[in-house]
Design an enzyme around this catalytic site. Structure first.
Site, PDB file in Angstrom:
ATOM      1  N   ILE A 122       0.864  -1.170   0.000  1.00 43.76           N
ATOM      2  CA  ILE A 122       0.000   0.000   0.000  1.00 43.76           C
ATOM      3  C   ILE A 122       0.907   1.228   0.000  1.00 43.76           C
ATOM      4  CG2 ILE A 122      -1.807   1.241   1.259  1.00 43.76           C
ATOM      5  CD1 ILE A 122      -2.641  -1.649   0.586  1.00 43.76           C
ATOM      6  N   GLU A 123       0.547   2.208  -0.800  1.00 44.31           N
ATOM      7  CA  GLU A 123       1.233   3.502  -0.776  1.00 44.31           C
ATOM      8  C   GLU A 123       0.227   4.558  -0.345  1.00 44.31           C
ATOM      9  OE1 GLU A 123       3.088   6.907  -3.780  1.00 44.31           O
ATOM     10  OE2 GLU A 123       2.389   5.013  -4.607  1.00 44.31           O
ATOM     11  N   ILE A 124       0.661   5.432   0.541  1.00 44.53           N
ATOM     12  CA  ILE A 124      -0.123   6.605   0.892  1.00 44.53           C
ATOM     13  C   ILE A 124       0.739   7.794   0.485  1.00 44.53           C
ATOM     14  CG2 ILE A 124      -1.287   7.894   2.714  1.00 44.53           C
ATOM     15  CD1 ILE A 124      -2.458   5.105   2.453  1.00 44.53           C
TER      16      ILE A 124
END
Length: 172
Positions: A130-132
């Site tokens: 996951i990338e934020i």
């Protein structure tokens, strides 16, 4: 090549991604508690375990693996690996929450034309990344012609040299 331009399939939006899970229950908790997704009704006609979640205009379909013990687990966080990215309002708040939850993450910074984009990368329970980010800082600038097919300017020259060979191969 012009077939690739435009919207020949009449697409409207991204609907969902499907992820294979060791434990659907553990993954539901992660996507609900960490990312804020909400479980939604899933068709009862499916003959396999899973769950559907929805949030931020996208669905996540969790599918129970038939062999969870054989699923590889990634431990190294590699920003160049497959991932899904979410924009956020406050990178500081996201990083604080990840630290509170004890979620290992990697920070990255991208700079383009004086604009900086912060990124945080971490894994879900099954190793999917996951990338934020605050990627909305970067303008979306459509490319046209040959440049649009290039992943980077470094590839453009090679691609232009290879194009005649590819066209010959297609003609055969």
């Amino acid at each position: 090549m012009k077939d690739h331009m435009g919207n020949s399939l009449h697409l409207k939006s991204l609907n969902h991604i499907s992820l294979l899970c060791r434990s659907v229950v553990e993954s539901i908790d992660f996507y609900q508690d960490v990312l804020g997704f909400v479980p939604i009704r899933r068709p009862g006609s499916f003959n396999f375990d899973g769950a559907w979640l929805f949030g931020f205009g996208i669905g996540i379909h969790l599918l129970q693996s038939e062999n969870p013990e054989k699923m590889p687990k990634k431990s190294e966080i590699n920003p160049k690996d497959n991932h899904i990215s979410f924009q956020c309002e406050s990178m500081g708040a996201v990083e604080k929450k990840l630290k509170e939850l004890g979620i290992q993450h990697v920070r990255a910074l991208v700079e383009e034309g004086g604009i900086q984009v912060e990124q945080l990368f971490f894994h879900d329970p099954d190793g999917f990344m996951i990338e934020i980010c605050n990627c909305d800082n970067l303008p979306v600038i459509p490319l046209a012609g040959e440049v649009a097919r290039s992943c980077s300017c470094l590839n453009l020259q090679t691609m232009q040299q290879e194009r005649p060979m590819l066209q010959q191969e297609r003609a055969i």
